[in-house]
Design a protein around this motif. Structure first.
Motif, PDB file in Angstrom:
ATOM      1  N   GLN A 146      44.632  25.496   4.893  1.00 32.32           N
ATOM      2  CA  GLN A 146      45.379  25.691   3.661  1.00 32.32           C
ATOM      3  C   GLN A 146      44.743  24.825   2.579  1.00 32.32           C
ATOM      4  O   GLN A 146      44.956  23.609   2.559  1.00 32.32           O
ATOM      5  N   ALA A 147      43.921  25.474   1.740  1.00 30.07           N
ATOM      6  CA  ALA A 147      43.195  24.771   0.675  1.00 30.07           C
ATOM      7  C   ALA A 147      42.450  23.575   1.277  1.00 30.07           C
ATOM      8  O   ALA A 147      41.718  23.727   2.226  1.00 30.07           O
ATOM      9  N   ASN A 148      42.647  22.406   0.711  1.00 35.13           N
ATOM     10  CA  ASN A 148      41.961  21.208   1.202  1.00 35.13           C
ATOM     11  C   ASN A 148      42.844  20.329   2.068  1.00 35.13           C
ATOM     12  O   ASN A 148      42.459  19.219   2.416  1.00 35.13           O
ATOM     13  N   ARG A 149      44.045  20.816   2.387  1.00 35.39           N
ATOM     14  CA  ARG A 149      44.972  19.992   3.160  1.00 35.39           C
ATOM     15  C   ARG A 149      44.564  19.948   4.626  1.00 35.39           C
ATOM     16  O   ARG A 149      44.372  20.973   5.265  1.00 35.39           O
ATOM     17  N   LYS A 150      44.439  18.724   5.152  1.00 32.69           N
ATOM     18  CA  LYS A 150      44.140  18.521   6.567  1.00 32.69           C
ATOM     19  C   LYS A 150      45.015  17.385   7.071  1.00 32.69           C
ATOM     20  O   LYS A 150      44.793  16.233   6.724  1.00 32.69           O
ATOM     21  N   ASP A 151      45.996  17.734   7.856  1.00 30.03           N
ATOM     22  CA  ASP A 151      46.846  16.717   8.467  1.00 30.03           C
ATOM     23  C   ASP A 151      46.123  16.118   9.672  1.00 30.03           C
ATOM     24  O   ASP A 151      45.332  16.789  10.328  1.00 30.03           O
ATOM     25  N   HIS A 152      46.415  14.881   9.956  1.00 26.69           N
ATOM     26  CA  HIS A 152      45.920  14.271  11.189  1.00 26.69           C
ATOM     27  C   HIS A 152      46.776  14.812  12.331  1.00 26.69           C
ATOM     28  O   HIS A 152      47.980  14.985  12.179  1.00 26.69           O
ATOM     29  N   TYR A 153      46.141  15.112  13.458  1.00 28.14           N
ATOM     30  CA  TYR A 153      46.894  15.572  14.618  1.00 28.14           C
ATOM     31  C   TYR A 153      46.144  15.217  15.890  1.00 28.14           C
ATOM     32  O   TYR A 153      44.953  14.937  15.865  1.00 28.14           O
ATOM     33  N   ASP A 154      46.879  15.235  16.989  1.00 23.91           N
ATOM     34  CA  ASP A 154      46.305  14.952  18.296  1.00 23.91           C
ATOM     35  C   ASP A 154      46.351  16.192  19.169  1.00 23.91           C
ATOM     36  O   ASP A 154      47.328  16.948  19.135  1.00 23.91           O
ATOM     37  N   VAL A 155      45.308  16.378  19.953  1.00 21.92           N
ATOM     38  CA  VAL A 155      45.337  17.329  21.054  1.00 21.92           C
ATOM     39  C   VAL A 155      45.739  16.496  22.265  1.00 21.92           C
ATOM     40  O   VAL A 155      45.159  15.444  22.525  1.00 21.92           O
ATOM     41  N   LEU A 156      46.766  16.953  22.964  1.00 21.08           N
ATOM     42  CA  LEU A 156      47.292  16.191  24.091  1.00 21.08           C
ATOM     43  C   LEU A 156      46.951  16.866  25.413  1.00 21.08           C
ATOM     44  O   LEU A 156      47.049  18.088  25.544  1.00 21.08           O
ATOM     45  N   LEU A 157      46.563  16.055  26.383  1.00 17.63           N
ATOM     46  CA  LEU A 157      46.348  16.525  27.741  1.00 17.63           C
ATOM     47  C   LEU A 157      47.688  16.430  28.453  1.00 17.63           C
ATOM     48  O   LEU A 157      48.338  15.381  28.431  1.00 17.63           O
ATOM     49  N   VAL A 158      48.119  17.532  29.065  1.00 20.00           N
ATOM     50  CA  VAL A 158      49.358  17.530  29.839  1.00 20.00           C
ATOM     51  C   VAL A 158      48.987  17.274  31.294  1.00 20.00           C
ATOM     52  O   VAL A 158      48.284  18.075  31.914  1.00 20.00           O
ATOM     53  N   ASN A 159      49.431  16.144  31.799  1.00 20.32           N
ATOM     54  CA  ASN A 159      49.163  15.771  33.183  1.00 20.32           C
ATOM     55  C   ASN A 159      49.992  16.623  34.136  1.00 20.32           C
ATOM     56  O   ASN A 159      50.949  17.291  33.730  1.00 20.32           O
ATOM     57  N   LEU A 160      49.655  16.607  35.406  1.00 19.48           N
ATOM     58  CA  LEU A 160      50.369  17.403  36.403  1.00 19.48           C
ATOM     59  C   LEU A 160      51.855  17.060  36.473  1.00 19.48           C
ATOM     60  O   LEU A 160      52.683  17.927  36.760  1.00 19.48           O
ATOM     61  N   ASP A 161      52.203  15.808  36.182  1.00 21.00           N
ATOM     62  CA  ASP A 161      53.610  15.395  36.227  1.00 21.00           C
ATOM     63  C   ASP A 161      54.357  15.691  34.926  1.00 21.00           C
ATOM     64  O   ASP A 161      55.527  15.336  34.793  1.00 21.00           O
ATOM     65  N   GLY A 162      53.682  16.330  33.958  1.00 23.26           N
ATOM     66  CA  GLY A 162      54.327  16.700  32.697  1.00 23.26           C
ATOM     67  C   GLY A 162      54.208  15.667  31.607  1.00 23.26           C
ATOM     68  O   GLY A 162      54.573  15.930  30.466  1.00 23.26           O
ATOM     69  N   THR A 163      53.706  14.482  31.926  1.00 22.06           N
ATOM     70  CA  THR A 163      53.472  13.486  30.883  1.00 22.06           C
ATOM     71  C   THR A 163      52.236  13.899  30.083  1.00 22.06           C
ATOM     72  O   THR A 163      51.449  14.746  30.517  1.00 22.06           O
ATOM     73  N   THR A 164      52.074  13.299  28.924  1.00 18.88           N
ATOM     74  CA  THR A 164      50.927  13.632  28.073  1.00 18.88           C
ATOM     75  C   THR A 164      50.157  12.381  27.700  1.00 18.88           C
ATOM     76  O   THR A 164      50.688  11.272  27.735  1.00 18.88           O
ATOM     77  N   GLN A 165      48.902  12.608  27.333  1.00 21.21           N
ATOM     78  CA  GLN A 165      48.071  11.533  26.807  1.00 21.21           C
ATOM     79  C   GLN A 165      47.133  12.149  25.774  1.00 21.21           C
ATOM     80  O   GLN A 165      46.828  13.342  25.835  1.00 21.21           O
ATOM     81  N   THR A 166      46.705  11.350  24.840  1.00 21.29           N
ATOM     82  CA  THR A 166      45.812  11.843  23.788  1.00 21.29           C
ATOM     83  C   THR A 166      44.480  12.244  24.400  1.00 21.29           C
ATOM     84  O   THR A 166      43.868  11.478  25.144  1.00 21.29           O
ATOM     85  N   TYR A 167      44.060  13.456  24.077  1.00 20.46           N
ATOM     86  CA  TYR A 167      42.771  13.997  24.553  1.00 20.46           C
ATOM     87  C   TYR A 167      41.731  13.895  23.437  1.00 20.46           C
ATOM     88  O   TYR A 167      40.628  13.456  23.663  1.00 20.46           O
ATOM     89  N   THR A 168      42.136  14.305  22.230  1.00 16.78           N
ATOM     90  CA  THR A 168      41.270  14.253  21.056  1.00 16.78           C
ATOM     91  C   THR A 168      42.131  13.978  19.824  1.00 16.78           C
ATOM     92  O   THR A 168      43.259  14.430  19.758  1.00 16.78           O
ATOM     93  N   ARG A 169      41.564  13.249  18.867  1.00 13.73           N
ATOM     94  CA  ARG A 169      42.244  12.973  17.593  1.00 13.73           C
ATOM     95  C   ARG A 169      41.492  13.634  16.460  1.00 13.73           C
ATOM     96  O   ARG A 169      40.261  13.567  16.393  1.00 13.73           O
ATOM     97  N   TYR A 170      42.236  14.246  15.554  1.00 14.52           N
ATOM     98  CA  TYR A 170      41.641  14.852  14.353  1.00 14.52           C
ATOM     99  C   TYR A 170      42.328  14.313  13.120  1.00 14.52           C
ATOM    100  O   TYR A 170      43.444  13.891  13.156  1.00 14.52           O
TER     101      TYR A 170
END
Length: 102
Positions: free
Chosen positions: A78-102
């Motif tokens: 959307q135009a020049n707007r870029k929000d920071h966001y994380d891609v999260l890895l979902v572990n087998l137990d359902g917990t998450t951890q940061t995989y990549t940061r943008y």
């Protein structure tokens, strides 16, 4: 995803929540797109490079999620707007951890 070499097959469903549950999307981490890629969950606007890395790395995990629909993520330009966001890895137990940061 097609432009990045993935074969895409869409499936219409009347019960999106059931599909998210079946694939293991943690509660509160849902988005607008849900996919299964070679046995891994991919939820939301996950960059193709992260999916390719996941498939190469083959971690013991459910898959990747990008909750909500952050501006600037793939498909959310959307135009020049870029929000920071994380891609999260979902572990087998359902917990998450940061995989990549943008």
């Amino acid at each position: 995803m097609r432009a990045n070499g993935f074969t895409v097959r869409g499936h219409d469903t009347n019960d999106v929540v059931q599909q998210k549950y079946r694939l293991g999307v943690p509660y509160g981490y849902g988005s607008c797109h849900t996919a299964e890629v070679k046995g891994y969950l991919v939820e939301g606007h996950v960059p193709a490079a992260d999916i390719k890395h996941l498939l190469k790395e083959k971690p013991k995990a459910r898959g990747l999620v990008v909750p909500a629909m952050p501006m600037g993520s793939p498909g959310m330009a959307q135009a020049n707007r870029k929000d920071h966001y994380d891609v999260l890895l979902v572990n087998l137990d359902g917990t998450t951890q940061t995989y990549t940061r943008y």
